[in-house]
Design a protein around this motif. Structure first.
Motif, PDB file in Angstrom:
ATOM      1  N   LYS A  71      71.965  30.070  41.320  1.00  0.00           N
ATOM      2  CA  LYS A  71      72.301  28.255  41.319  1.00  0.00           C
ATOM      3  C   LYS A  71      72.094  28.002  42.348  1.00  0.00           C
ATOM      4  N   SER A  90      69.426  39.481  37.524  1.00  0.00           N
ATOM      5  CA  SER A  90      70.538  39.598  36.464  1.00  0.00           C
ATOM      6  C   SER A  90      70.638  38.486  36.088  1.00  0.00           C
ATOM      7  N   LYS A  91      71.367  38.233  34.783  1.00  0.00           N
ATOM      8  CA  LYS A  91      72.315  37.448  33.956  1.00  0.00           C
ATOM      9  C   LYS A  91      73.392  36.882  34.633  1.00  0.00           C
ATOM     10  N   GLU A  92      73.622  38.201  34.837  1.00  0.00           N
ATOM     11  CA  GLU A  92      75.673  38.031  35.411  1.00  0.00           C
ATOM     12  C   GLU A  92      75.067  37.266  36.485  1.00  0.00           C
ATOM     13  N   SER A 146      62.579  43.098  35.997  1.00  0.00           N
ATOM     14  CA  SER A 146      62.888  42.424  34.794  1.00  0.00           C
ATOM     15  C   SER A 146      61.942  41.261  34.112  1.00  0.00           C
ATOM     16  N   ASP A 193      60.399  30.116  33.156  1.00  0.00           N
ATOM     17  CA  ASP A 193      61.370  30.200  32.778  1.00  0.00           C
ATOM     18  C   ASP A 193      62.362  31.260  32.936  1.00  0.00           C
ATOM     19  N   THR A 194      61.602  32.754  32.800  1.00  0.00           N
ATOM     20  CA  THR A 194      62.022  34.205  33.145  1.00  0.00           C
ATOM     21  C   THR A 194      63.256  34.180  34.557  1.00  0.00           C
ATOM     22  N   TRP A 195      62.490  33.738  35.186  1.00  0.00           N
ATOM     23  CA  TRP A 195      63.405  32.900  36.676  1.00  0.00           C
ATOM     24  C   TRP A 195      64.381  32.618  36.817  1.00  0.00           C
ATOM     25  N   ASN A 196      64.405  31.517  35.889  1.00  0.00           N
ATOM     26  CA  ASN A 196      65.519  29.505  36.149  1.00  0.00           C
ATOM     27  C   ASN A 196      65.998  30.837  35.108  1.00  0.00           C
ATOM     28  N   SER A 197      66.185  31.853  33.877  1.00  0.00           N
ATOM     29  CA  SER A 197      66.668  32.274  33.781  1.00  0.00           C
ATOM     30  C   SER A 197      68.000  33.540  33.979  1.00  0.00           C
ATOM     31  N   MET A 198      68.072  33.694  35.588  1.00  0.00           N
ATOM     32  CA  MET A 198      68.181  34.651  36.082  1.00  0.00           C
ATOM     33  C   MET A 198      69.265  33.921  37.287  1.00  0.00           C
ATOM     34  N   ASN A 199      70.428  34.187  37.565  1.00  0.00           N
ATOM     35  CA  ASN A 199      71.941  34.061  38.235  1.00  0.00           C
ATOM     36  C   ASN A 199      71.996  34.372  39.644  1.00  0.00           C
TER      37      ASN A 199
END
Length: 266
Positions: free
Chosen positions: A83, A247-249, A214, A57-63
């Motif tokens: 993505k 990063s999530k950016e 992260s 889930d943490t990995w999938n939250s990153m962009n």
């Protein structure tokens, strides 16, 4: 008496309408069974490996993911949109990238790149993103014989691909993990890109040193090993990775555009 009867009937009708309205507005709760069916299933052991490295889930939250592979002549810096898998590998003498449609190459000087851009452009990203890259679509999971190295046994999970997935869907991998910590320790893999045929020759990379980025455990080093009879024998090289950033950016899309003077890989 007539007025009282009329009032009673009116109240009864309005009450029935309100009850009907309330029943119509209420939406049924989705069943737990459907929610479970819609979730992608992974082998239980692989989920434990993901969790040992910080969680899927943490990995999938990153962009985006950026890392630098240390080289004597200057570092190779890889930036990837996680993505859509657009990618840029910026090297001292060359740059290779993918805009999601074309894979391109740009020579920065007179020296021409001698490798295969289609083979190289996402190679190190794939190795570096272990084990999370093994959650991709189109993967078939299976059992593998354990690896025994220097008296220690490492259980394995076999990875193969559905036909047409990626440039080399005939490649096969085996992830070997520490049975006590569930952290990944070895990766065995075949290469079919050049021959386009299935291969039984295994190559090995060892993952021993991890760094926290992260909240996720990503490689600090990655070692290649010589092999004998498809078993690793001794270390032949070691790659070091620095300046790692998750990063999530969402990275700037123009970063992956085909630059002026680049050629499209065939």
């Amino acid at each position: 008496m007539r007025n009282i009867l009329f009032l009673f009937i009116t109240i009864s009708i309005l009450s029935c309408k309100n009850e009907t309205k309330n029943e119509t507005v209420k939406s049924p709760e989705p069943s737990v069974e459907k929610q479970v069916e819609n979730k992608k299933h992974y082998p239980e052991t692989l989920v434990k490996i993901f969790d040992a490295h910080g969680g899927l889930d943490t990995w999938n939250s990153m962009n985006s993911l950026t890392f630098a592979q240390v080289k004597e002549g200057g570092n190779d810096v890889t930036t990837t949109n996680l993505k859509n898998r657009k990618i840029l590998v910026d090297m001292p003498k060359y740059a290779i990238g993918s805009n999601g449609k074309d894979i391109w190459l740009k020579n920065k000087g007179e020296e021409a790149y001698k490798g295969k851009p289609k083979f190289f452009y996402n190679l190190m990203f794939y190795f570096y993103s272990m084990p999370f890259i093994l959650a991709d679509d189109g993967i078939i999971y299976g059992d593998a014989d354990p690896l025994v190295f220097e008296g220690k046994t490492y259980p394995g999970i076999k990875i193969s691909y559905e036909y047409g997935v990626g440039e080399s869907s005939g490649d096969e991998y085996v992830l070997y993990y520490n049975p006590e910590t569930y952290k990944m320790e070895w990766l065995a893999y075949t290469v079919t890109y050049f021959s386009k045929e299935k291969s039984k020759d295994l190559h090995f990379r060892r993952y021993q040193n991890w760094q926290d980025v992260s909240g996720l455990q990503l490689p600090a080093t990655m070692a290649g090993y010589a092999t004998e009879n498809n078993v690793p024998t001794k270390m032949s090289r070691e790659d070091t990775f620095v300046n790692v950033k998750l990063s999530k950016e969402i990275p700037d899309a123009t970063l992956f555009d085909v630059p002026e003077g680049a050629t499209i890989a065939k």
